[in-house]
Design a protein around this motif. Structure first.
Motif, PDB file in Angstrom:
ATOM      1  N   CYS A 144       0.822  -1.212   0.000  1.00 20.99           N
ATOM      2  CA  CYS A 144       0.000   0.000   0.000  1.00 20.99           C
ATOM      3  C   CYS A 144       0.857   1.264   0.000  1.00 20.99           C
ATOM      4  O   CYS A 144       0.478   2.272  -0.615  1.00 20.99           O
ATOM      5  CB  CYS A 144      -0.933   0.003   1.209  1.00 20.99           C
ATOM      6  SG  CYS A 144      -2.225  -1.256   1.138  1.00 20.99           S
ATOM      7  N   ALA A 145       2.005   1.221   0.673  1.00 23.19           N
ATOM      8  CA  ALA A 145       2.870   2.402   0.725  1.00 23.19           C
ATOM      9  C   ALA A 145       3.507   2.682  -0.632  1.00 23.19           C
ATOM     10  O   ALA A 145       3.578   3.841  -1.066  1.00 23.19           O
ATOM     11  CB  ALA A 145       3.944   2.221   1.796  1.00 23.19           C
ATOM     12  N   THR A 166       8.929  -8.587  -0.747  1.00 24.64           N
ATOM     13  CA  THR A 166       7.738  -9.109  -1.415  1.00 24.64           C
ATOM     14  C   THR A 166       6.668  -8.029  -1.497  1.00 24.64           C
ATOM     15  O   THR A 166       6.017  -7.857  -2.529  1.00 24.64           O
ATOM     16  CB  THR A 166       7.201 -10.338  -0.671  1.00 24.64           C
ATOM     17  OG1 THR A 166       8.220 -11.345  -0.631  1.00 24.64           O
ATOM     18  CG2 THR A 166       5.972 -10.917  -1.353  1.00 24.64           C
ATOM     19  N   GLY A 167       6.489  -7.300  -0.395  1.00 27.60           N
ATOM     20  CA  GLY A 167       5.496  -6.229  -0.388  1.00 27.60           C
ATOM     21  C   GLY A 167       5.796  -5.152  -1.400  1.00 27.60           C
ATOM     22  O   GLY A 167       4.893  -4.670  -2.099  1.00 27.60           O
ATOM     23  N   ILE A 224     -10.714   0.932  -2.313  1.00 26.81           N
ATOM     24  CA  ILE A 224     -10.517  -0.417  -1.783  1.00 26.81           C
ATOM     25  C   ILE A 224      -9.414  -0.435  -0.725  1.00 26.81           C
ATOM     26  O   ILE A 224      -9.470  -1.206   0.232  1.00 26.81           O
ATOM     27  CB  ILE A 224     -10.221  -1.428  -2.913  1.00 26.81           C
ATOM     28  CG1 ILE A 224     -10.352  -2.857  -2.372  1.00 26.81           C
ATOM     29  CG2 ILE A 224      -8.853  -1.191  -3.551  1.00 26.81           C
ATOM     30  CD1 ILE A 224     -10.363  -3.921  -3.438  1.00 26.81           C
ATOM     31  N   PHE A 225      -8.425   0.442  -0.834  1.00 25.33           N
ATOM     32  CA  PHE A 225      -7.328   0.451   0.137  1.00 25.33           C
ATOM     33  C   PHE A 225      -7.781   1.026   1.476  1.00 25.33           C
ATOM     34  O   PHE A 225      -7.407   0.522   2.536  1.00 25.33           O
ATOM     35  CB  PHE A 225      -6.137   1.227  -0.427  1.00 25.33           C
ATOM     36  CG  PHE A 225      -5.628   0.668  -1.724  1.00 25.33           C
ATOM     37  CD1 PHE A 225      -5.017  -0.568  -1.763  1.00 25.33           C
ATOM     38  CD2 PHE A 225      -5.794   1.360  -2.912  1.00 25.33           C
ATOM     39  CE1 PHE A 225      -4.569  -1.111  -2.960  1.00 25.33           C
ATOM     40  CE2 PHE A 225      -5.350   0.837  -4.115  1.00 25.33           C
ATOM     41  CZ  PHE A 225      -4.731  -0.402  -4.135  1.00 25.33           C
ATOM     42  N   ALA A 280      -1.336  -4.104  -6.048  1.00 20.85           N
ATOM     43  CA  ALA A 280      -2.073  -2.894  -5.680  1.00 20.85           C
ATOM     44  C   ALA A 280      -2.476  -2.115  -6.919  1.00 20.85           C
ATOM     45  O   ALA A 280      -3.568  -1.536  -6.977  1.00 20.85           O
ATOM     46  CB  ALA A 280      -1.233  -2.026  -4.753  1.00 20.85           C
ATOM     47  N   LYS A 281      -1.594  -2.086  -7.910  1.00 20.94           N
ATOM     48  CA  LYS A 281      -1.925  -1.382  -9.157  1.00 20.94           C
ATOM     49  C   LYS A 281      -3.108  -2.065  -9.851  1.00 20.94           C
ATOM     50  O   LYS A 281      -4.007  -1.397 -10.373  1.00 20.94           O
ATOM     51  CB  LYS A 281      -0.708  -1.338 -10.082  1.00 20.94           C
ATOM     52  CG  LYS A 281      -0.903  -0.485 -11.332  1.00 20.94           C
ATOM     53  CD  LYS A 281       0.408  -0.244 -12.055  1.00 20.94           C
ATOM     54  CE  LYS A 281       0.199   0.593 -13.313  1.00 20.94           C
ATOM     55  NZ  LYS A 281      -0.390   1.923 -13.023  1.00 20.94           N
TER      56      LYS A 281
END
Length: 324
Positions: A177-178, A215-216, A234-235, A223-224
């Motif tokens: 998310c970041a 991995t994140g 959604i986030f 996320a894209k």
């Protein structure tokens, strides 16, 4: 230095290892780099809190002496002296951290105020050096562009701490998310592609369900996909679910169900999106920038000999292994 809208307090040295460039073109008594730090962190605040509606980590309950959000300027990019113990290989854009006194509740998860440390110049001369190894550039994107995405990224972490550090796992989705906040706020800066390229080279080494920061970063591509499929809300739905006590993967699953689908179908469709990139891109389908994205490598390539080919492979949680 306190930012224009009284939101951020920025601590910096004027001499020594951690000092930023001291150039002051506008002669306001503050280094231009520090003015830029204040400006781009306020921009991150206006976008994420006022425009998107996330919880604000400001004011910070008098953390470190005032209600401002605190930012520290250090030389994070350069590796330390190789004789130091412990040795720091360098290469950090920024860090978001908390102390025990920042925690304001343990229910349903630890929630806390925080502070941020960022690099002092994002110089193209900053280098990563593994102990006993060769140096390599610390940053793909440097200068003010690196500052922009770091402000967006680290301030998103500060916001996440307000919703809760879900256990037993959280770092994958926090970083996903970041990084997504970087390209949401600055779509013209494609620093995230370096992380996507890293995991696309061997997806099976980076199962999304196993907690790992690298991995994140790489699954910012997921996320894209979520953004282009469902939109930015959604986030926030995800983090609101964490606030209600859902572990972060369950929170993501619940956020997806709000859009009349389920995680299994979404994850399966995502595989088609990440296959059709680069030279495999199809005009008008999948990612909007599919042609400019890297291509996934195959986990195995097997020559078929009639009448059959047999293959077995164990998978960790949410591991992707493309087989041709």
């Amino acid at each position: 230095h306190i930012s224009k809208n009284n939101l951020f307090k920025i601590y910096y040295d004027t001499i020594g290892y951690n000092a930023p460039p001291m150039q002051d073109k506008d002669k306001n008594g503050v280094p231009d780099y520090i003015d830029s730090v204040a400006y781009y962190f306020e921009k991150a605040y206006f976008y994420q809190v006022l425009e998107l509606g996330y919880l604000s980590p400001i004011p910070d309950n008098m953390g470190r002496g005032s209600d401002h959000y605190d930012i520290y300027i250090w030389d994070l990019g350069n590796s330390d002296n190789p004789n130091d113990d412990p040795y720091d290989q360098g290469g950090y854009y920024g860090l978001t951290s908390t102390s025990d006194t920042d925690i304001f509740t343990y229910q349903p998860f630890v929630r806390a105020y925080s502070y941020i440390i960022i690099d002092n110049d994002f110089s193209p001369n900053d280098s990563i050096r593994t102990k006993g190894g060769k140096s390599s550039p610390a940053y793909k994107i440097t200068g003010i562009d690196a500052l922009k995405i770091t402000a967006a990224h680290e301030f998103q972490h500060a916001i996440q701490f307000m919703y809760g550090l879900s256990t037993p796992s959280n770092i994958n989705i926090m970083e996903m998310c970041a990084v997504a906040m970087e390209f949401n706020l600055y779509p013209e800066i494609d620093d995230y592609i370096q992380y996507v390229s890293n995991i696309f080279k061997n997806l099976s080494q980076y199962p999304f369900g196993v907690d790992n920061s690298q991995t994140g970063y790489g699954f910012s591509i997921f996320a894209k996909y979520l953004k282009e499929k469902f939109g930015l809300s959604i986030f926030k739905d995800l983090w609101n679910n964490v606030l209600e006590g859902y572990e972060v993967f369950s929170a993501l699953e619940k956020a997806i169900e709000k859009y009349n689908t389920n995680f299994k179908d979404v994850w399966t469709e995502f595989l088609f999106w990440i296959y059709h990139t680069g030279n495999r891109a199809i005009d008008g389908k999948y990612f909007s920038n599919a042609k400019s994205l890297p291509e996934v490598k195959f986990d195995k390539v097997i020559n078929y000999s009639p009448p059959a080919v047999n293959l077995s492979k164990s998978l960790r949680p949410l591991e992707i292994g493309f087989i041709r």
